[in-house]
Scaffold this active site. Structure first.
Site, PDB file in Angstrom:
ATOM      1  N   GLU B 153       5.510 -35.102-112.581  1.00  0.00           N
ATOM      2  CA  GLU B 153       6.344 -36.007-113.368  1.00  0.00           C
ATOM      3  C   GLU B 153       6.528 -35.494-114.809  1.00  0.00           C
ATOM      4  O   GLU B 153       6.165 -36.163-115.769  1.00  0.00           O
ATOM      5  CB  GLU B 153       5.720 -37.413-113.391  1.00  0.00           C
ATOM      6  CG  GLU B 153       5.685 -38.072-112.015  1.00  0.00           C
ATOM      7  CD  GLU B 153       5.039 -39.454-112.018  1.00  0.00           C
ATOM      8  OE1 GLU B 153       4.403 -39.809-113.007  1.00  0.00           O
ATOM      9  OE2 GLU B 153       5.190 -40.188-111.026  1.00  0.00           O
ATOM     10  N   GLU B 305       5.794 -39.773-103.794  1.00  0.00           N
ATOM     11  CA  GLU B 305       4.861 -40.850-104.098  1.00  0.00           C
ATOM     12  C   GLU B 305       5.533 -42.193-103.899  1.00  0.00           C
ATOM     13  O   GLU B 305       6.668 -42.412-104.324  1.00  0.00           O
ATOM     14  CB  GLU B 305       4.392 -40.809-105.568  1.00  0.00           C
ATOM     15  CG  GLU B 305       3.593 -39.615-105.966  1.00  0.00           C
ATOM     16  CD  GLU B 305       3.117 -39.728-107.429  1.00  0.00           C
ATOM     17  OE1 GLU B 305       3.169 -40.844-107.986  1.00  0.00           O
ATOM     18  OE2 GLU B 305       2.718 -38.711-107.997  1.00  0.00           O
TER      19      GLU B 305
END
Lengths: 654, 654, 654
Positions: B153, B305
């Site tokens: 991320e 995720e």
């Protein structure tokens, strides 16, 4: 060890912070006249006098204080003498910038306000010790001295380099090895493994989410460092005056200090209490703080500060309506206070607190505020016999700062379900049921209680859990709210999301998920509405009793479980329902309210032999009190009941 | 180039982030048992393992990872191996403070959280390269390895001095000369002319309003620097394993990275997706992210995720009601995912994410959460044949990060009309109309679409404008929302407040003023209500169709204009109206929904030959599906319709 | 001394800020054409031109400005020439970081916005003086020059070290000795005694509450330092052009500058005025700023900036509906403006203000915005005869920045009762009663007024109090709101909480407590409702008249007191009640509205011989005006009344 009794000597203390350095000497004499008029018998001197006592480094100007000590003594007024270390003089910060604290972003807190000291600064500590020693040496033998007051409302935090160094020392002492620290902090997650002690720092600004055990330990460390500052000063004055009790005033229900630990180090436990006069639950909040303070003191305590009128730090600051100052003062006595004091005697004309009321307000002697102070002082004199007496309670509410700290972590199931609100809701329910409660630490001996109530203890040590189990085994009744027993001492979630022993105790087979509620949301249960929280629980087969959720995703699952004498509430019932539930549980355990049939808003507490009845409502009310009693305040005899005006109080001797 | 197919090898991937360094080795074996029970065939290792792999500078501790790689391989579970560079060990920040990022105020982001690295730090980059190379060298040949996962991320920003230096290099490359930069930034206004490159800095704190092009370029620069970090690591692993695909997981609809540019550099496009289980538009939001990710991937993509239960970072974190985890997992597959993974396998007991759920929650194997994971895993095995198949769409929604960045500037007509909300409203309308959409960049070849939708593209390059004009000329239907084509590439407002070619296209003679609406305000139009925005427009004489505002200052002026196949909406219609409008425009262009007569809250998507029908409602529903189909999930045959329970799904093969 | 008349020369100025450095030279000629079309006769050049004039240190590039000055002169347009010192070039901050200001937390304000200069920086001041001198030397003799415009909206604050040094110098000048400072600041409280000048610092971040007099003096210092910057530049240009008037534009009702002190140093008082077009009280707010500015100017003044359409700095920025720009422009003239100007001539295409409208908007010549500007310019030409004429008022509202500053301290009875809201409520009441008002400083000669109104003056000097007493003694009527006369010049609360002379004047025996009200709360009084505030007052026996509170804790106590011609209001009546009360008091004092029977939303002002009648409503209205008048705008004659369209205006000569 010295004790509050050594200061009270048979009378309730009445008075307040006195900061005469703000006024010319002629005002001091006027003050004495008014103090005597109001029945003041105690003043606190020196709280913010450092720069007056030591106007430049090493200088000493004590003459003015000599005069005042003598003046007080000459007029029969005792002195609580403060170390002035809460507000160092500007020269300390100027000459030693490292004494100034830094926040998590690195911002420095400067002089020009107060509490601009780092608890970790060696230079600050040395200067604080020197001025403390100078005071102790000079006034230790003064006949006016009745108590020492260390610093004021310890509450500062420091993230700077000197604090970091002390933090590492503190952690070494706690953990011994770096491995132990890494294990306790769970540094295996997010790659936070420390390879040397030097890389351990306070929880300074991070990109995303602090390590919660680092934050927890930093809170522990901060409380301990402040306490080190406090006990260092205490030890100095104690060397000079082993017979004079020492206190340091707490802020009420303040998260920053481990109140149980601190209270052990004090001869007198004192607190500052400022409910909002407009808060409809102000009396309930006051009672909570008073019960907690009394429990920390294990007996009588000192109300160090309250306001005679408005404070100055809220957005809108309300004065106290006629009678409220007296009512709340007497409530403190009812709940164990042996001293009722104010910040401050005479309202400032200058500075940051000039709109904080004083016992003598800007309106002066003729102002209503002073007149009500005077009336309160007179009433307190009528209650001298209560001094030193104790309050018995069959119910204990458990509270622990470490659990509070851990529970306040940034990322958690719900930021709405913090401990303070939950604690207040539970205490309020018991208060409104007319049940007197103590507070206790979860590892305290609970043998003296019939009912133990745990509003929320997110973190529980193994010792605490065994203590609770033992209490129930021994016949006690335990009532617990949600989010209890989740984590161990290092904030490690216990397997199953809640300690297995506790789940067994309450009859919880599986705790599937927490279902926290949004603001304004509630959940229907059989017979009441729950707020704040709910849980997806699978009950054990041998559970004694359950009350189910109705409707929604949890339909039919237990909102409340009981296994024998152990109760678990997975939601927060609305106030009336929680009160009724706790009244029923108490009654089942053989605990009855102080008085039956108390009208709403009326409080009854028994202290020693005396029965205090207080009307917190604005309407007159008649309270049934079986038998004949003497009312100490009016000097009259009342039979089978007492009539109380708005904010009225009776103190009844059988 | 390697491809997601090289990892999936004919089955949908199912699994999640696995951070075994948190657990003792006996737990690893328990994990393997449960993984096999749940049908897990892929785990992501090493995302936050840097300090475990390199506990001190230059050290290497790979034994534990060797064990895990072997364990996984031995049990038929593939490994997505991560470079651990998103969370450097504490020693990096301690020894090299210049690796820590600074915000616009100069505050440093420290270790103790994660992502405390400056993308611009040469020292960080060198250390990241070294640990990446060590991993690639050691595990490049390991049979468990199925994919590389770079960092995590990417999202950090740095305003420090090293970032400033790189910013200047980046700007030199973009502009060539300082004159060109001054022109592009419009430094003639407010006396901001730069006389040397050295005076160019990141947009640090200013007294009043940043130069918006400086901010825009700083966003571009930040995305590019992060991408440099990413591709540097990618290039290292690619040298060792040219056959293994590489990804870096995006945050969903994240403003910080130019998603089109990044996707080009990845072999596999992956995203993390966390709709709030309580969001009534959670399915719509999920579909948007999935459509965007699929479009970035130009085919199948990876859900890197999601949460099996609650997350921990909202104010109140809700668990997933029964069935929702499975529903949203299958929705991802319906919209192109070939991998359905979670953060994380086993819920942490310590650290900042211990209240973020795992596939194995604190309640463990018997918890409802794991049981639902298991059911989902079983269903995914039934859908193996979908792997690698594609989705066809006749409609493209245009999105561009540069337009988003420019549109978010501080001082603008309305801070209420930001791109994200508008984009969501338009995509939702199409979703609710049952129309399958791709996303595209405004300069992409749009030839394959019948309808192109521009919710809002504040900034459009000349090439993009020509692309749109060409699309319409070639027979395409274009629908645009307001605030489109306002600025050029340098955020220079185009004459007339909107590009002249676009005004001509839509039939706008003069755009007099924007009339943004306040919160809670709406504007009446003929047949619907508009929200958020309105405009004072003078239509051209040859406009094909208009719908006027009714009442107020804009009474009679066009809210909607059409010139031939080009539509312009100067307000945001309420959801039902926007849906109806887009459905009509699509129908006129010959585009029909996947299924006719879809009940509300039911989603239908065709992927390859399979028809996915998903019920996002809590009530059972019957969905008309003409003809006979085989339902892969139940193994049954359905005729002319399918019955779906709450959160039910059918996957139908004709 | 030069005067606004020297710039206007018999006509109203019309024009605006012109920032031609943003445009190629061909646009300049287009601009001239449009300016002439719109009747522009004045432009302001150079406000943000520093980096264009001095692109590197010491360089001079004046050729472009020479061209523009000549161009303007050649087309009959006067130039207000600005010193460009509000936005230093980037090189100044790069080479001299000490010129950048710091906030209370130590954050630096960088270049990249504007106003990134420390008023205290010697380097900044030297560079500002040099560029100012260069401009004065070059253009002092240019025939286009009609006025000097110093800097722009002075508003910066600096807490850095150089500011600290100057603060100490300023304080030495104010107090002479450190003892005097310690006394004035009340440093005896909270241990804030300064033992050397060196420990005196700006009010940087503190742990808890600043010393309020330190903050007050820092506000005074800041205003004075900014004024030093301003007068330094003024003195330079005055040396070259003693005949050319000088101004510096204020922000409206801006707290940062002592407006009375500043106005004394200016030849022309100018202000920037940006009411929100959506504010239903926009006209009232505009009138207040205009009355205040006229009073500061003691005659005609200059509207330096307004917006032709939307601004860009609100959350939602609304354009001006048809007619509003003209209406508000004429309102300014009605209330004394001799110049009606805009920011800016041509709307920017780049930079931070590109969404702030211009006289020529992005829509260009054909846009409605320019068309309305043109119409306004034509109307202003019809009103040339008003130039230089004055407005008579019988009522003065007292306002003082020092009282405002002191009243805004952090900890006070209510943060809801700030001066600005109270001032606006009182002025609005008088405006809606049709009563023309001046503003005055509390120490001004009030002899010319019949009624003096004090909405709130928390701080009053002894001289001011004597001035008020003298005014009443001389037959004047005084009306005061609450929180007046509380503190002396050093923010020392006066005994009794309100000056004893004022209490005597109003008939207040004891001011027991303030009872501020919460948001949404009101208090019932006999005949009206009060808001914001209430007081527990004991009236003197000889009070002339009281209106009591009804119900609540203050039941029966006076909400309003009058002793002869001195009125005191202890609450803020709701708008209608305050208007009625002030209308009655004015009538009793022989003051009548400009016109009787004004319909709601209609404003009437007499300026010189002319009667301005303005309809702020959206509905047409007929206004009774006795007698025959010539309407300068229409050229028609009206008898006994005038019909005004929505936003219509008539300017009537008897």
């Amino acid at each position: 060890m010295p004790h509050l009794n050594d200061s009270t000597r048979g009378r309730l203390l009445f008075g307040g912070d006195y900061n005469p350095e703000q006024w010319p000497e002629e005002t001091w004499h006027e003050d004495i006249r008014l103090m005597k008029d109001a029945g003041v018998n105690s003043v606190t001197l020196g709280v913010f006098s450092w720069s007056k006592l030591e106007p430049e480094p090493g200088a000493r100007e004590f003459g003015w204080l000599d005069t005042l000590m003598d003046l007080m003594h000459g007029n029969g007024i005792g002195v609580v003498l403060a170390t002035p270390t809460a507000s160092p003089p500007p020269w300390l910060g100027r000459l030693h910038p490292q004494t100034l604290p830094r926040d998590a972003d690195g911002h420095v807190e400067h002089w020009g306000g107060r509490q601009h000291f780092s608890h970790s600064s060696a230079v600050y500590r040395r200067h604080a010790a020197e001025i403390t020693e100078a005071l102790a040496a000079r006034y230790g033998g003064h006949p006016a001295l009745t108590m020492w007051h260390i610093n004021n409302e310890y509450c500062t935090v420091d993230h700077g380099d000197e604090a970091a160094a002390r933090f590492r020392v503190w952690l070494r002492r706690r953990y011994g090895t770096l491995d132990a620290l890494n294990t306790a902090w769970g540094t295996a997650f997010w790659s936070q493994h420390h390879d040397t002690w030097d890389s351990v720092i306070p929880p300074r600004r991070v990109h995303y989410l602090h390590n919660p055990t680092q934050v927890l330990d930093f809170r522990r460390f901060t409380s301990d460092m402040l306490l080190e500052c406090c006990t260092a000063e205490r030890d100095i004055v104690r060397r000079y005056t082993p017979h004079i009790p020492v206190t340091s005033n707490f802020m009420p229900l303040w998260i920053g200090q481990d109140g149980w630990r601190w209270a052990e180090e004090e001869d007198v436990v004192s607190v500052d209490l400022y409910p909002d006069p407009r808060d409809p639950l102000g009396a309930q909040y006051g009672a909570l703080v008073q019960d907690l303070t009394r429990s920390q003191a294990r007996g009588p305590w000192m109300l160090m500060e309250q306001a005679a009128g408005p404070v100055n730090w809220r957005g809108v600051n309300h004065p106290k309506p006629r009678g409220l100052n007296r009512l709340w003062s007497l409530q403190a006595v009812a709940r164990g206070a042996d001293a009722v004091c104010y910040f401050q005697w005479r309202q400032s004309r200058q500075g940051a607190e000039k709109f904080h009321s004083g016992m003598v307000s800007h309106a002066g002697e003729q102002g209503r505020t002073f007149q009500e102070v005077k009336r309160t002082g007179a009433d307190l004199r009528r209650l001298a016999e209560v001094t030193g007496t104790r309050i018995a309670a069959d119910i204990a509410i458990l509270h622990d700062w470490h659990a509070w700290w851990a529970g306040e972590q940034q990322a958690r199931p719900s930021r709405r379900a913090g401990l303070e609100g939950v604690l207040r809701a539970w205490h309020r329910a018991l208060w409104e049921a007319g049940l007197t409660t103590d507070f206790a630490h979860p590892e305290h001996d609970l043998g003296g209680y019939r009912v133990v109530v745990v509003p929320q203890l997110y973190l529980l040590t193994d010792a605490a859990i065994e203590n609770l189990l033992g209490f129930v085994r021994a016949g006690g009744t335990l009532v617990s709210g949600f989010l209890t027993g989740v984590a161990d001492e290092d904030d490690r979630v216990r397997p199953g999301g809640m300690d297995a022993r506790l789940r067994e105790l309450f009859g919880i087979r599986v705790l599937h998920e927490w279902w926290p509620l949004e603001a304004g949301e509630s959940t229907e249960c059989d017979g009441f509405r729950g707020t704040l929280w709910s849980e997806e629980i699978e009950a054990a087969d041998d559970v004694t009793e359950t009350v189910p959720y109705r409707g929604g995703e949890l339909d039919g699952l237990p909102a409340l479980l009981r296994r024998d004498r152990a109760w678990y509430l997975s939601t927060l019932p609305e106030p009336d329902a929680l009160r009724a539930l706790l009244a029923r549980i108490a009654a089942d355990a053989g605990v009855r309210p102080v008085l039956d049939g108390l009208p709403p808003a009326v409080e009854a507490v028994r202290r020693g032999e005396l029965l205090f009845v207080l009307n917190h409502g604005r309407e007159p009310v008649t309270v049934p009190v079986p038998g004949r009693h003497h009312d100490l305040l009016t000097g009259t005899t009342v039979t089978d009941g007492v009539r109380l005006d708005r904010y009225g109080v009776a103190v009844l001797r059988p």
